[in-house]
Design a protein around this motif. Sequence first.
Motif, short mmCIF file in Angstrom:
data_model
loop_
_atom_site.label_atom_id
_atom_site.label_comp_id
_atom_site.label_asym_id
_atom_site.label_seq_id
_atom_site.Cartn_x
_atom_site.Cartn_y
_atom_site.Cartn_z
N PRO A 87 0.96 33.31 81.62
CA PRO A 87 -0.13 34.18 82.05
C PRO A 87 0.26 35.64 82.22
O PRO A 87 -0.59 36.52 82.18
CB PRO A 87 -0.57 33.58 83.39
N CYS A 134 4.17 29.15 87.18
CA CYS A 134 3.03 28.27 86.95
C CYS A 134 3.45 26.99 86.26
O CYS A 134 2.72 26.00 86.27
CB CYS A 134 1.99 28.98 86.11
N GLN A 193 3.62 26.33 83.11
CA GLN A 193 2.96 25.99 81.84
C GLN A 193 3.90 26.02 80.66
O GLN A 193 3.71 25.30 79.69
CB GLN A 193 1.81 26.96 81.59
N CYS A 194 4.93 26.88 80.74
CA CYS A 194 5.88 26.95 79.62
C CYS A 194 6.54 25.59 79.43
O CYS A 194 6.79 25.17 78.31
CB CYS A 194 6.91 28.04 79.87
S1 SF4 Z 1 6.50 29.46 84.73
FE1 SF4 Z 1 6.74 29.86 82.54
S2 SF4 Z 1 4.64 30.19 81.78
FE2 SF4 Z 1 4.54 30.36 84.02
S3 SF4 Z 1 4.78 32.56 84.44
FE3 SF4 Z 1 6.86 31.68 84.53
S4 SF4 Z 1 7.66 31.90 82.46
FE4 SF4 Z 1 5.43 32.22 82.32
#
Ligand code: SF4
Lengths: 282, 548
Positions: free
Chosen positions: A51, A78, A80-81
């Motif tokens: 994001p 988050c 999501q990666c």
């Molecule tokens: S956890 Fe991963 S997708 Fe989420 S902000 Fe960090 S690097 Fe980006």
Amino acid sequence: MFKILQKALATGIATVAYPDVPAVVSPHFRGRPEFDFASWRDARPAAEVCPTGAILVGQALSPANRRVTVDYGLCVFCGQCADVSPDGAVRVTTEFELATHNRARLIRAADYSLNADGTHQRLIAEYEAEATAEEAGGKVSEAIRNTLGRSLAIRQVDAGSCNGCEMEIVALNNPIHDIERFGIQFVASPRHADMLLVTGPVTRNMELALQKTYAATPDPKVIVAVGACGISGGIFGTNYASRGGVDATIPVDVYIPGCPPRPEALLYGILLAVGRLAEKVR
Amino acid sequence: MGRTPSSARDPLVALLLGKLNMDLFEELRDKFPLLVSAAQAPPQVSHNQVSIALRGPDVRPLAEHLQSAYQSRLVAVFAEDRVAAESVFYNYYVFEQPAEPCYLILQAPIAADQPRFPSLAAGLPAVNWQEREIQDWFGLEATGHPNPRRVALHDNWPDVHPLRKSFPLRQVLPPFEGERHVYRPTLGEGVFQIPVGPVHAGIIEPGHFNFAVAGEPILYLQLRMFYTHKGTEKLFEDMPIHRAVFLAESISGDSAFSHGTAFCQAIENASDTEVPQRARVMRTILLELERVCNHIGDIGAISTDVGFMVANAHASRLREMVVRLNEGLTGSRWLRGMVCVGGVRRTWSSAQRDLLRDTVNQVEREFDSLVALVQSSDSTRDRLEQTGILLPETAKVLGIVGVAGRASGVDLDVRRDHPYAAYERYPFQVPVYRAGDVLHRMLVRVDEVKQSFAILRAAADDLPEGPHCAPLQPVPPGRCALSAVEGWRGEILHWVRTADNNRLERCKIKDPSVNNWAAIVEAVQGNIVADFPVINKSFNLSYSGTDR
Ligand code: SF4
């Protein structure tokens, strides 16, 4: 009065012993995402969902090569990666002790040679800013350690945050985290302060107030930038109303990643800033 | 105690709704043929909202009629730049009628070459700041506004209108050299001005308060907000929707889940996405946890501000129990990264459900003991009672919502009036008092926390099996949709117009704080300066939610 005492006795001691003992963290907590660059097959889906742009897939260095960078100073944790990298190369950990003296140490990069479909063929090189011996040993000067190490007065400055970081900073003062057990207290005026704990992004409307607060804080002083927005502008970045990270306006000594950083992460960064802890080297 | 929730999703009710609004539309069209655009009939009915297109910018006769004939409340006013596509700006006026789950939206075009609209603020102080925000951000003049000075851009800003499409988001403005805001002078013997902020003494957000005091009592208070303006609404137009969810969570960090949900609901309404029942119940649970956590924090903070530190120590210990539960349920102590378009990002194991049940029971027991502790202190009650009174009449005129409204007789609660998530499934009461002092703003919170425990328990037992998220679909462009959530402070509104490629043309955010600042100005008058912190805390408004 009796009731108050009775309740206090019934409650007992609630304060945690962090950092002497590890923090109590839920296994579901999302801390630092870890990247195994060697086995990562494709960074593009992660970059697409990230994001804040913490994962960047750069232009090809040559038609068959590409650099991927990861910036923990932008990361909002988050996860999501990891969700979109089924090869297991990206893993969410529960690590939160990420504070650093050196902004560059929050950035990792890797160069890949590419297959025809754009996936990674081979890892060419991996980059990480080395901690200097000074940093690893606690970078702060004797002057800071001697003057501020045992009794620290902090002035918190919200230079434009969403109030998320403030809630965790407030939590440092609750009986669970009880920051006063370290001889650290929050004070009402920058003139009484040794440390400015600044959240961001620094808005155009707070720029001047932040500069004045900085000027009003006596030397020696330590400036700590809190949270993704304080470090880099976070999801807000720079725009007509936002100047981005704190260090675009005043010099910063320590950066504490998080969105928001949990109280233990803040405590770690604060102790690091006055030389009471050494920076973790991974 | 108020009305019980009614169902908007019941097909029969929906049919009646359509009929009701058809009737209303026909009446408005017959009564105001020059204003209501007949060509664009029928009005668009979808997802708890009806839109009626008007012919021009003057909504005054309609607004008056809706107020007098239907006791309508003007919920929000906001603008949109459609010059490139339609050569007009639009002003949107969102109304609600008592006992009517459907919102009514009037869409008033403003010709690009005549950038002005008649102000409603003189008769409706609730829209005072909202109209001035339109002036500042869009360069549309609110003609006849009783106090047309800048509010959302500070006086020293250059003459720019950042929400116009022609203004680039990342434009770097030169250093601000314009004149600073001039406060109303404080005149009279022994009358002083006390300027406070934007950097405050406590760990709170920045804003400027300018008190005029005669000795101890406050004569009046002037406010300057928007210190944390970060270009958020403009930024929504610059990112894909899946990223924008995270931006919504950063509108006001203490309401991350409420704002996130309001945003996702708007997108779901715009794209006709059906959210699975399990996700609805999970959202309901997390929304209530956000309420419990913040209300308990406020009860503690109010105690602190009158010197009852022990109560705050217990309250913040309880709050910590709730944020740890949040972490166990969502991976984030403040419920971030959980809500998504179509539902929620992760489901719960049975262990997590047990954690929820056990923690709620434990917190509830401790909460009762906390309330008993606070109520056992006469000196605390003394300081809270009759302090910072907001009269019901004033609250109504100023359009005060949420906790602050309900302590002053304003019987509104989006959960009941415009049900969303799974609130229809769980009965609850809406506490309403009329005393309007700090004590009653605290009591509203106490009552609501107790109601939340009941909702949480019922929802935890009820949690249906099934998917936790609807399958991801592209969001169709050119759709407009409104969504509302009762955050712990009050009514949160998001309105979107979708664009191509899963992006947004416009996202309007309304935090309840925008209306409620006016309540603080009223409530402090005649109180002593030393009581300002506790009065301010009893409202606990969001600066970032206001400033965006
Ligand atoms: S956890 Fe991963 S997708 Fe989420 S902000 Fe960090 S690097 Fe980006």
